[in-house]
Motif scaffolding. Structure first.
Motif, PDB file in Angstrom:
ATOM      1  N   MET A   1      10.010  39.531 -20.392  1.00 10.23           N
ATOM      2  CA  MET A   1      10.070  39.044 -21.773  1.00 10.23           C
ATOM      3  C   MET A   1       9.199  37.800 -21.975  1.00 10.23           C
ATOM      4  N   SER A   2       9.076  36.986 -20.939  1.00  9.35           N
ATOM      5  CA  SER A   2       8.185  35.824 -21.042  1.00  9.35           C
ATOM      6  C   SER A   2       6.744  36.268 -21.225  1.00  9.35           C
ATOM      7  N   LEU A   3       6.366  37.353 -20.533  1.00  8.42           N
ATOM      8  CA  LEU A   3       5.014  37.883 -20.711  1.00  8.42           C
ATOM      9  C   LEU A   3       4.867  38.468 -22.119  1.00  8.42           C
ATOM     10  N   GLU A   4       5.870  39.186 -22.590  1.00  8.30           N
ATOM     11  CA  GLU A   4       5.760  39.729 -23.947  1.00  8.30           C
ATOM     12  C   GLU A   4       5.683  38.606 -24.981  1.00  8.30           C
ATOM     13  N   LYS A   5       6.405  37.527 -24.764  1.00  5.68           N
ATOM     14  CA  LYS A   5       6.349  36.402 -25.704  1.00  5.68           C
ATOM     15  C   LYS A   5       4.971  35.745 -25.680  1.00  5.68           C
ATOM     16  N   ALA A   6       4.315  35.717 -24.507  1.00  7.48           N
ATOM     17  CA  ALA A   6       2.949  35.189 -24.431  1.00  7.48           C
ATOM     18  C   ALA A   6       1.988  36.079 -25.228  1.00  7.48           C
ATOM     19  N   LEU A   7       2.266  37.383 -25.221  1.00 13.65           N
ATOM     20  CA  LEU A   7       1.439  38.321 -25.989  1.00 13.65           C
ATOM     21  C   LEU A   7       1.774  38.292 -27.477  1.00 13.65           C
ATOM     22  N   HIS A   8       2.992  37.841 -27.782  1.00  8.46           N
ATOM     23  CA  HIS A   8       3.454  37.825 -29.178  1.00  8.46           C
ATOM     24  C   HIS A   8       4.250  36.532 -29.414  1.00  8.46           C
ATOM     25  N   PRO A   9       3.559  35.401 -29.528  1.00 11.89           N
ATOM     26  CA  PRO A   9       4.240  34.096 -29.610  1.00 11.89           C
ATOM     27  C   PRO A   9       5.146  33.934 -30.830  1.00 11.89           C
ATOM     28  N   GLU A  10       4.966  34.779 -31.839  1.00 13.55           N
ATOM     29  CA  GLU A  10       5.785  34.665 -33.044  1.00 13.55           C
ATOM     30  C   GLU A  10       7.243  35.108 -32.813  1.00 13.55           C
ATOM     31  N   MET A  11       7.510  35.694 -31.673  1.00 14.45           N
ATOM     32  CA  MET A  11       8.843  36.215 -31.373  1.00 14.45           C
ATOM     33  C   MET A  11       9.911  35.121 -31.476  1.00 14.45           C
ATOM     34  N   SER A  12      11.039  35.424 -32.104  1.00 18.53           N
ATOM     35  CA  SER A  12      12.129  34.449 -32.220  1.00 18.53           C
ATOM     36  C   SER A  12      12.921  34.379 -30.917  1.00 18.53           C
ATOM     37  N   ASP A  13      13.602  33.264 -30.705  1.00 19.34           N
ATOM     38  CA  ASP A  13      14.430  33.112 -29.508  1.00 19.34           C
ATOM     39  C   ASP A  13      15.569  34.123 -29.481  1.00 19.34           C
ATOM     40  N   ASP A  14      16.167  34.380 -30.642  1.00 17.64           N
ATOM     41  CA  ASP A  14      17.271  35.338 -30.697  1.00 17.64           C
ATOM     42  C   ASP A  14      16.811  36.722 -30.246  1.00 17.64           C
ATOM     43  N   TYR A  15      15.653  37.146 -30.736  1.00 16.67           N
ATOM     44  CA  TYR A  15      15.104  38.447 -30.351  1.00 16.67           C
ATOM     45  C   TYR A  15      14.779  38.460 -28.858  1.00 16.67           C
ATOM     46  N   PHE A  16      14.207  37.360 -28.374  1.00 17.33           N
ATOM     47  CA  PHE A  16      13.826  37.236 -26.958  1.00 17.33           C
ATOM     48  C   PHE A  16      15.024  37.513 -26.049  1.00 17.33           C
ATOM     49  N   TYR A  17      16.133  36.832 -26.305  1.00 19.85           N
ATOM     50  CA  TYR A  17      17.298  36.972 -25.429  1.00 19.85           C
ATOM     51  C   TYR A  17      17.998  38.313 -25.638  1.00 19.85           C
ATOM     52  N   GLN A  18      18.029  38.782 -26.862  1.00 22.51           N
ATOM     53  CA  GLN A  18      18.658  40.068 -27.140  1.00 22.51           C
ATOM     54  C   GLN A  18      17.895  41.197 -26.442  1.00 22.51           C
ATOM     55  N   LYS A  19      16.571  41.154 -26.540  1.00 24.11           N
ATOM     56  CA  LYS A  19      15.779  42.204 -25.903  1.00 24.11           C
ATOM     57  C   LYS A  19      15.836  42.092 -24.379  1.00 24.11           C
ATOM     58  N   ALA A  20      15.880  40.857 -23.864  1.00 21.18           N
ATOM     59  CA  ALA A  20      16.002  40.685 -22.411  1.00 21.18           C
ATOM     60  C   ALA A  20      17.297  41.335 -21.907  1.00 21.18           C
ATOM     61  N   SER A  21      18.387  41.137 -22.642  1.00 20.51           N
ATOM     62  CA  SER A  21      19.658  41.749 -22.262  1.00 20.51           C
ATOM     63  C   SER A  21      19.589  43.272 -22.381  1.00 20.51           C
ATOM     64  N   PHE A  22      18.952  43.738 -23.430  1.00 26.68           N
ATOM     65  CA  PHE A  22      18.749  45.183 -23.642  1.00 26.68           C
ATOM     66  C   PHE A  22      17.967  45.797 -22.471  1.00 26.68           C
ATOM     67  N   LEU A  23      16.890  45.143 -22.053  1.00 32.99           N
ATOM     68  CA  LEU A  23      16.082  45.658 -20.941  1.00 32.99           C
ATOM     69  C   LEU A  23      16.856  45.599 -19.622  1.00 32.99           C
TER      70      LEU A  23
END
Length: 365
Positions: free
Chosen positions: A143-165
């Motif tokens: 998810m850190s790599l995806e956030k580097a590719l898409h810096p606009e990502m919100s923190d809530d989405y970041f953690y939710q998707k990390a848990s999903f993965l």
């Protein structure tokens, strides 16, 4: 949220190479999840304490693969896997399967060569399940790599998707991402709960639980004779499955009030009942199996006797194995540790036990 919400459209940035490092802890379920549907969906909801000391630390180095014009496509996953600095080939099939499951949600995975370097803070083969902490730590890095590719990502989405993965790697891993107390699975009375990812428990938690302790007694460090995956599968035709799934919902409902009030007597009844029910389901499946050992029962009986004699609110829970998690408030730590040293350590393999406590989830380095 539905699963397709985690499929990205395009990325705004490009990243050639770099590395990230995250730790993620293990967790101990209070209401147990046992039985699952397709795509790692739980048959019943669960709630867990996030641990603090027993964790996996994973470094992810990545470099973009470059192909000449004659090359077809990036058709394969490319990764090296190191455990405690040394190649670990027998871990690779599990990582390969994980990558196959999450590729649709992280379409850049075949564009890079990865070096995954991972280690645990607890002894390898100690009988502590590392799949939850390991998959959670790896998901955080991706998810850190995806956030580097898409810096606009919100923190809530970041953690939710990390848990999903993480869930797609190991179901309980979704409870190791964020929060002291984490709920996974749809539960009508818990706002935001989902089968797709874990969520921090959203309601009041009494201060008695803020520094709850978990001392893990290592009764048996050998490999289980029945894997958790097989155990989950045996719930499909289990004669008591539907009643068990309903019971999990009922116990989780009861815990909402218990967490708010700090009623440790009610907490103990639910937690110990859940642990014994988990193992009862194993003993009554077909084929049936027993993961507890004689010393597991000796410890349980000793805890009951000690609690009855002293009125100290100490209880046990079990995972799908022989080891015993001893749970108690921080304020009685001295008395409980003395009891463990005096009466329980003799039941542990090589007198080994691990001291842990409630934690907050994954941490970036």
């Amino acid at each position: 949220m539905v699963a397709t919400d985690f499929i990205p459209s395009t990325y705004s940035q490009t990243v050639e190479k770099g590395q990230f490092q995250w730790s993620a802890p293990s967790n101990i379920a209070l209401v147990k999840y046992w039985g699952k549907k397709e795509n790692q969906i739980p048959a019943n909801p669960s709630v867990s304490f996030t641990l603090n000391n027993c964790k996996t630390i994973t470094k992810l180095a990545f470099e973009k693969k470059h192909f000449d014009k004659l090359s077809v496509t990036n058709s394969t996953f490319s990764f090296d896997l190191l455990f405690e600095g040394k190649p670990k080939e027998d871990f690779k099939p599990k990582i390969q399967k994980f990558l196959e499951r999450i590729e649709i949600y992280l379409p850049f995975l075949k564009d890079y060569h990865f070096t995954i370097d991972t280690e645990n803070t607890f002894p390898h083969s100690s009988g502590i399940a590392s799949s939850a902490s390991g998959m959670a730590a790896l998901a955080m890095n991706f998810m850190s790599l995806e956030k580097a590719l898409h810096p606009e990502m919100s923190d809530d989405y970041f953690y939710q998707k990390a848990s999903f993965l993480a869930r797609l790697g190991s179901g309980s891993a979704c409870r190791s991402v964020k929060g002291k107390v984490v709920v996974w699975g749809n539960q009508a009375n818990i706002e935001g709960s989902s089968d797709l990812f874990g969520v921090p428990f959203p309601y009041i938690i009494h201060e008695i639980f803020n520094d709850y302790q978990d001392t893990i007694l290592l009764v048996d460090k050998g490999e289980k004779q029945v894997s958790s995956t097989l155990g989950h599968d045996l719930m499909h035709d289990h004669p008591f499955a539907e009643r068990r799934f309903a019971q999990a919902h009922e116990n989780l409902d009861q815990l909402i009030a218990v967490f708010e009030s700090g009623n440790l007597e009610a907490f103990i009844k639910i937690v110990e009942s859940e642990a014994l029910t988990l193992h009862a389901m194993m003993m009554t499946s077909m084929p049936y199996f027993i993961l507890m050992k004689p010393n597991t029962l000796q410890i349980i009986n000793a805890i009951w006797k000690f609690r009855n004699e002293t009125q100290i609110p100490v209880c046990f829970t079990l995972d799908a194995g022989a080891n015993v998690h001893v749970l108690y408030p921080e304020k009685v730590k001295e008395s409980v540790l003395q009891f463990i040293q005096d009466e329980l350590v003799g039941y542990c393999q090589n007198a080994q036990y691990l001291c842990d406590q409630i934690g907050l989830g994954a941490v970036a380095y």
